[in-house]
Design an enzyme around this catalytic site. Sequence first.
Site, short mmCIF file in Angstrom:
data_model
loop_
_atom_site.label_atom_id
_atom_site.label_comp_id
_atom_site.label_asym_id
_atom_site.label_seq_id
_atom_site.Cartn_x
_atom_site.Cartn_y
_atom_site.Cartn_z
N TYR A 75 9.43 11.46 0.44
CA TYR A 75 8.76 10.86 -0.72
C TYR A 75 9.75 10.65 -1.86
O TYR A 75 9.86 9.55 -2.42
CB TYR A 75 7.61 11.75 -1.16
CG TYR A 75 6.77 11.15 -2.27
CD1 TYR A 75 5.79 10.20 -1.98
CD2 TYR A 75 6.94 11.54 -3.59
CE1 TYR A 75 5.00 9.65 -2.98
CE2 TYR A 75 6.17 10.99 -4.60
CZ TYR A 75 5.21 10.04 -4.29
OH TYR A 75 4.44 9.50 -5.30
N GLY A 132 -16.83 -6.33 -8.06
CA GLY A 132 -17.61 -7.44 -8.60
C GLY A 132 -17.04 -8.80 -8.27
O GLY A 132 -16.05 -8.92 -7.53
N ARG A 186 -8.53 2.97 -2.47
CA ARG A 186 -8.85 4.35 -2.83
C ARG A 186 -7.92 4.85 -3.92
O ARG A 186 -6.90 4.23 -4.24
CB ARG A 186 -8.74 5.27 -1.61
CG ARG A 186 -7.36 5.31 -0.99
CD ARG A 186 -7.31 6.24 0.20
NE ARG A 186 -5.97 6.29 0.76
CZ ARG A 186 -5.50 7.32 1.47
NH1 ARG A 186 -6.25 8.38 1.67
NH2 ARG A 186 -4.27 7.29 1.95
N ALA A 224 13.11 10.59 -1.97
CA ALA A 224 14.21 9.65 -1.74
C ALA A 224 13.71 8.21 -1.77
O ALA A 224 14.39 7.32 -2.32
CB ALA A 224 14.88 9.95 -0.41
N ASN A 266 1.47 -0.39 -5.44
CA ASN A 266 0.91 0.95 -5.52
C ASN A 266 0.92 1.70 -4.19
O ASN A 266 1.04 2.92 -4.17
CB ASN A 266 -0.54 0.85 -6.04
CG ASN A 266 -1.32 2.12 -5.79
OD1 ASN A 266 -1.09 3.14 -6.45
ND2 ASN A 266 -2.23 2.09 -4.82
#
Length: 235
Positions: free
Chosen positions: A159, A54, A19, A161, A90
């Site tokens: 977040y 794909g 997502r 740190a 990510n």
Amino acid sequence: MSTEEDRHAPVALVTGANRGIGREIARQLAARGHTVVATARSLDAATAVAAALGPGAVPLRLDVTSAADAERAAEEAAARFGRLDVLVNNAAITYDTWQRAVDADLDVVREAAETNLYGPWRLVQALLPLLRESDHPRIVNVSSEAASLTNMGGGTPAYNASKVALNALTRMLAAELHADRILVNAICPGWVATDMGGPGGRPVADGAAGIVWAATLPDDGPTGGFFRDGRPLPW
């Protein structure tokens, strides 16, 4: 067994590819001809995004907080490809706007660190032998300008740190892997309209583009840097 396309296309593993920014990073890399290993904590989610991307995409269930999952990812990538060209770290959690450092729930901070810091660190260690087999290896750590000490204020302590620590890891890895020709950079996608970022941000494609830039740098490109849209940010 590897296909001919598997052997020649650059291979990129993207965490949290089901997502938001991760999905768009995977889409853009696939559009550039990469074989994308699209990972998610759920196999169903990983399979769905790989199908949408794909035939050049491969699904993989991966919880970045699990050492066993990281080792299994390395084993599967080794068996299928024999190398890894790009690792995009990510996956991230806990944009804790409801907290302040002075009274933060440290269990929330620890949980954020497990995904946002130890997850990327764990994957680099597990996948490093495969990155060393690549002719053009790249590690991209998705960070945030919120981790810039130069401009830091209060709020979102878990977040911020964890992302500051991820930036430090980026610098250390870049120095230690310089001799291996592995380029390692931290990239801020900017404020992007995702589930985490909320409404009002810029298009996801714009945020992902800077990450894809770092994933596809030439061999003489920068390493150990902190960038947004290809331009340096202050540490």
